[in-house]
Scaffold this motif. Structure first.
Motif, PDB file in Angstrom:
ATOM      1  N   ALA A 215       0.831  -1.217   0.000  1.00 53.04           N
ATOM      2  CA  ALA A 215       0.000   0.000   0.000  1.00 53.04           C
ATOM      3  C   ALA A 215       0.859   1.258   0.000  1.00 53.04           C
ATOM      4  O   ALA A 215       0.540   2.239  -0.680  1.00 53.04           O
ATOM      5  N   LEU A 216       1.952   1.256   0.739  1.00 54.53           N
ATOM      6  CA  LEU A 216       2.807   2.434   0.839  1.00 54.53           C
ATOM      7  C   LEU A 216       3.643   2.632  -0.416  1.00 54.53           C
ATOM      8  O   LEU A 216       3.872   3.770  -0.852  1.00 54.53           O
ATOM      9  N   VAL A 217       4.111   1.539  -1.007  1.00 49.40           N
ATOM     10  CA  VAL A 217       4.995   1.641  -2.168  1.00 49.40           C
ATOM     11  C   VAL A 217       4.219   1.957  -3.439  1.00 49.40           C
ATOM     12  O   VAL A 217       4.591   2.849  -4.206  1.00 49.40           O
ATOM     13  N   LEU A 218       3.118   1.249  -3.673  1.00 47.28           N
ATOM     14  CA  LEU A 218       2.393   1.410  -4.927  1.00 47.28           C
ATOM     15  C   LEU A 218       1.475   2.624  -4.932  1.00 47.28           C
ATOM     16  O   LEU A 218       1.304   3.280  -5.940  1.00 47.28           O
ATOM     17  N   ARG A 219       0.859   2.895  -3.821  1.00 50.97           N
ATOM     18  CA  ARG A 219      -0.058   4.032  -3.689  1.00 50.97           C
ATOM     19  C   ARG A 219      -1.130   3.992  -4.780  1.00 50.97           C
ATOM     20  O   ARG A 219      -1.486   2.941  -5.277  1.00 50.97           O
ATOM     21  N   GLY A 220      -1.643   5.146  -5.152  1.00 52.99           N
ATOM     22  CA  GLY A 220      -2.652   5.199  -6.194  1.00 52.99           C
ATOM     23  C   GLY A 220      -3.811   4.254  -5.940  1.00 52.99           C
ATOM     24  O   GLY A 220      -4.175   3.971  -4.798  1.00 52.99           O
ATOM     25  N   TYR A 221      -4.390   3.732  -7.036  1.00 46.50           N
ATOM     26  CA  TYR A 221      -5.545   2.853  -6.926  1.00 46.50           C
ATOM     27  C   TYR A 221      -5.199   1.538  -6.229  1.00 46.50           C
ATOM     28  O   TYR A 221      -5.982   1.036  -5.415  1.00 46.50           O
ATOM     29  N   VAL A 222      -4.041   0.982  -6.562  1.00 48.24           N
ATOM     30  CA  VAL A 222      -3.656  -0.293  -5.953  1.00 48.24           C
ATOM     31  C   VAL A 222      -3.458  -0.119  -4.450  1.00 48.24           C
ATOM     32  O   VAL A 222      -3.909  -0.929  -3.640  1.00 48.24           O
ATOM     33  N   GLY A 223      -2.778   0.950  -4.071  1.00 42.65           N
ATOM     34  CA  GLY A 223      -2.583   1.226  -2.647  1.00 42.65           C
ATOM     35  C   GLY A 223      -3.900   1.417  -1.925  1.00 42.65           C
ATOM     36  O   GLY A 223      -4.100   0.906  -0.820  1.00 42.65           O
ATOM     37  N   ALA A 224      -4.830   2.146  -2.555  1.00 43.51           N
ATOM     38  CA  ALA A 224      -6.148   2.376  -1.960  1.00 43.51           C
ATOM     39  C   ALA A 224      -6.898   1.054  -1.787  1.00 43.51           C
ATOM     40  O   ALA A 224      -7.577   0.830  -0.782  1.00 43.51           O
ATOM     41  N   LEU A 225      -6.750   0.167  -2.772  1.00 40.48           N
ATOM     42  CA  LEU A 225      -7.417  -1.135  -2.704  1.00 40.48           C
ATOM     43  C   LEU A 225      -6.884  -1.962  -1.526  1.00 40.48           C
ATOM     44  O   LEU A 225      -7.657  -2.583  -0.788  1.00 40.48           O
ATOM     45  N   VAL A 226      -5.564  -1.925  -1.342  1.00 34.47           N
ATOM     46  CA  VAL A 226      -4.964  -2.681  -0.241  1.00 34.47           C
ATOM     47  C   VAL A 226      -5.373  -2.089   1.100  1.00 34.47           C
ATOM     48  O   VAL A 226      -5.724  -2.807   2.039  1.00 34.47           O
ATOM     49  N   TRP A 227      -5.334  -0.739   1.202  1.00 35.03           N
ATOM     50  CA  TRP A 227      -5.774  -0.103   2.444  1.00 35.03           C
ATOM     51  C   TRP A 227      -7.243  -0.421   2.718  1.00 35.03           C
ATOM     52  O   TRP A 227      -7.665  -0.589   3.862  1.00 35.03           O
ATOM     53  N   GLY A 228      -8.041  -0.511   1.641  1.00 38.21           N
ATOM     54  CA  GLY A 228      -9.454  -0.854   1.796  1.00 38.21           C
ATOM     55  C   GLY A 228      -9.627  -2.238   2.378  1.00 38.21           C
ATOM     56  O   GLY A 228     -10.487  -2.456   3.248  1.00 38.21           O
ATOM     57  N   PHE A 229      -8.802  -3.201   1.930  1.00 41.77           N
ATOM     58  CA  PHE A 229      -8.900  -4.552   2.472  1.00 41.77           C
ATOM     59  C   PHE A 229      -8.468  -4.587   3.933  1.00 41.77           C
ATOM     60  O   PHE A 229      -9.102  -5.241   4.764  1.00 41.77           O
ATOM     61  N   ILE A 230      -7.386  -3.886   4.250  1.00 41.47           N
ATOM     62  CA  ILE A 230      -6.918  -3.837   5.640  1.00 41.47           C
ATOM     63  C   ILE A 230      -8.018  -3.293   6.540  1.00 41.47           C
ATOM     64  O   ILE A 230      -8.297  -3.823   7.615  1.00 41.47           O
ATOM     65  N   ASN A 231      -8.680  -2.242   6.083  1.00 48.32           N
ATOM     66  CA  ASN A 231      -9.689  -1.595   6.922  1.00 48.32           C
ATOM     67  C   ASN A 231     -10.994  -2.375   7.003  1.00 48.32           C
ATOM     68  O   ASN A 231     -11.676  -2.322   8.030  1.00 48.32           O
ATOM     69  N   ILE A 232     -11.362  -3.108   5.951  1.00 50.32           N
ATOM     70  CA  ILE A 232     -12.591  -3.905   6.077  1.00 50.32           C
ATOM     71  C   ILE A 232     -12.341  -5.101   6.994  1.00 50.32           C
ATOM     72  O   ILE A 232     -13.248  -5.559   7.706  1.00 50.32           O
ATOM     73  N   ALA A 233     -11.106  -5.600   7.029  1.00 55.95           N
ATOM     74  CA  ALA A 233     -10.782  -6.684   7.967  1.00 55.95           C
ATOM     75  C   ALA A 233     -10.943  -6.196   9.406  1.00 55.95           C
ATOM     76  O   ALA A 233     -11.527  -6.885  10.251  1.00 55.95           O
ATOM     77  N   VAL A 234     -10.431  -5.004   9.675  1.00 63.62           N
ATOM     78  CA  VAL A 234     -10.572  -4.423  11.014  1.00 63.62           C
ATOM     79  C   VAL A 234     -12.037  -4.096  11.302  1.00 63.62           C
ATOM     80  O   VAL A 234     -12.541  -4.344  12.402  1.00 63.62           O
ATOM     81  N   ALA A 235     -12.733  -3.561  10.309  1.00 64.96           N
ATOM     82  CA  ALA A 235     -14.137  -3.186  10.490  1.00 64.96           C
ATOM     83  C   ALA A 235     -15.005  -4.400  10.784  1.00 64.96           C
ATOM     84  O   ALA A 235     -15.921  -4.338  11.620  1.00 64.96           O
ATOM     85  N   GLU A 236     -14.722  -5.522  10.112  1.00 66.23           N
ATOM     86  CA  GLU A 236     -15.489  -6.740  10.386  1.00 66.23           C
ATOM     87  C   GLU A 236     -15.306  -7.166  11.834  1.00 66.23           C
ATOM     88  O   GLU A 236     -16.271  -7.538  12.510  1.00 66.23           O
ATOM     89  N   LEU A 237     -14.083  -7.096  12.315  1.00 68.93           N
ATOM     90  CA  LEU A 237     -13.811  -7.427  13.716  1.00 68.93           C
ATOM     91  C   LEU A 237     -14.581  -6.502  14.652  1.00 68.93           C
ATOM     92  O   LEU A 237     -15.204  -6.948  15.620  1.00 68.93           O
ATOM     93  N   VAL A 238     -14.555  -5.195  14.372  1.00 66.17           N
ATOM     94  CA  VAL A 238     -15.219  -4.217  15.233  1.00 66.17           C
ATOM     95  C   VAL A 238     -16.737  -4.461  15.262  1.00 66.17           C
ATOM     96  O   VAL A 238     -17.350  -4.484  16.331  1.00 66.17           O
ATOM     97  N   GLU A 239     -17.329  -4.635  14.082  1.00 62.44           N
ATOM     98  CA  GLU A 239     -18.770  -4.898  14.022  1.00 62.44           C
ATOM     99  C   GLU A 239     -19.130  -6.167  14.791  1.00 62.44           C
ATOM    100  O   GLU A 239     -20.068  -6.184  15.593  1.00 62.44           O
ATOM    101  N   HIS A 240     -18.413  -7.217  14.518  1.00 60.17           N
ATOM    102  CA  HIS A 240     -18.731  -8.513  15.105  1.00 60.17           C
ATOM    103  C   HIS A 240     -18.550  -8.499  16.616  1.00 60.17           C
ATOM    104  O   HIS A 240     -19.412  -8.954  17.366  1.00 60.17           O
ATOM    105  N   LYS A 241     -17.425  -7.958  17.057  1.00 58.65           N
ATOM    106  CA  LYS A 241     -17.092  -8.005  18.482  1.00 58.65           C
ATOM    107  C   LYS A 241     -17.882  -6.992  19.300  1.00 58.65           C
ATOM    108  O   LYS A 241     -18.405  -7.323  20.376  1.00 58.65           O
ATOM    109  N   TYR A 242     -17.998  -5.768  18.814  1.00 63.08           N
ATOM    110  CA  TYR A 242     -18.547  -4.698  19.649  1.00 63.08           C
ATOM    111  C   TYR A 242     -20.012  -4.370  19.380  1.00 63.08           C
ATOM    112  O   TYR A 242     -20.620  -3.633  20.162  1.00 63.08           O
TER     113      TYR A 242
END
Length: 264
Positions: free
Chosen positions: A14-41
């Protein structure tokens, strides 16, 4: 703190490629965290405001108490239905109706009727989500909107508020959340029923990666309900950093076999 290598690799990309690819990777990282937050809390959120069937009106002239009442009323209206359909219905159904769910991916009609009568004020949520086993379109929309209680949308707006196309790409992985809700019922089937009933577009559930998701979800339900919050594929590569994931060991496999959920 131990940082998993897979997560480090994702962040590096995400840091090296940036742009659309970086945004896509950051999106996956954040949906993984978001799923945990929704499920747990939220789904497992044993908050008083979620446990209460309603928030009684407060007769007061104190504006602060009135604001507090309105906030609690709002949170109760949001959190309570998800808490009922997931923790009070789904988790209990899975344990007391294992055989029927293993074969059909749904709890029995009698158990569903009993649950609907037990929670009359949350029947809409129960019906929208198939007692927590899946979801119709309305249920998927409401679950997706819960993402406002996670870091996902705010991270995107912080970095790409002036770049709508990159923001849109960043949000693409968040669609994995409703998709995972649709295939959730197959995670609870026995491996025999899953082989027979999984549609072609979810056949990846029959691969080694899919079996790993199934088995870790089994551990969540039957052995450690405060662990293994993710069932978006590969999301646990991200959330391993929080120490919330348990591996599947021989004891878990043996338990699955005992319940008829796994055959060699």
């Amino acid at each position: 703190m131990h940082v998993p290598r897979k997560l480090l690799a994702l962040v590096a990309v995400a840091l090296v490629l940036r742009g659309y690819v970086g945004a896509l990777v950051w999106g996956f990282i954040n949906i993984a965290v978001a799923e945990l937050v929704e499920h747990k809390y939220i789904f497992h959120g044993h908050w008083a405001v979620a446990k209460a069937e309603d928030v009684p009106f407060v007769y007061t002239r104190n504006p602060l108490l009135l604001v507090r009442y309105l906030v609690m009323k709002f949170l109760n209206a949001i959190f309570r239905p998800f808490y009922v359909q997931h923790w009070l219905a789904h988790h209990k159904h899975v344990r007391i109706d294992t055989k029927h769910i293993a074969q059909h991916g749904d709890s029995s009609a009698d158990l569903q009727a009993e649950t609907l009568s037990k929670y009359p004020f949350n029947q809409r949520a129960l019906l929208n989500t198939g007692m927590g086993m899946g979801s119709n379109l309305e249920g998927l929309v409401f679950q997706y909107l819960l993402l406002v209680f996670t870091p996902l949308p705010w991270f995107g707006l912080l970095f790409w508020h002036d770049d709508p196309w990159t923001l849109a790409v960043y949000l693409v992985p968040s669609l994995l959340l409703p998709i995972s809700t649709v295939y959730h019922r197959y995670l609870h089937m026995s491996n025999v029923s899953r082989q027979q009933k999984t549609p072609w577009y979810f056949r990846w559930l029959l691969t080694d990666a899919g079996e790993r998701v199934v088995k870790k979800h089994f551990v969540h339900h039957y052995m450690a309900p405060d662990r293994n919050w993710n069932f978006i594929i590969y999301a646990d590569a991200v959330t391993d950093i929080f120490g919330t994931n348990l591996p599947v060991d021989d004891r878990a496999i043996q338990y699955m076999k005992t319940l008829g959920l796994h055959t060699d």
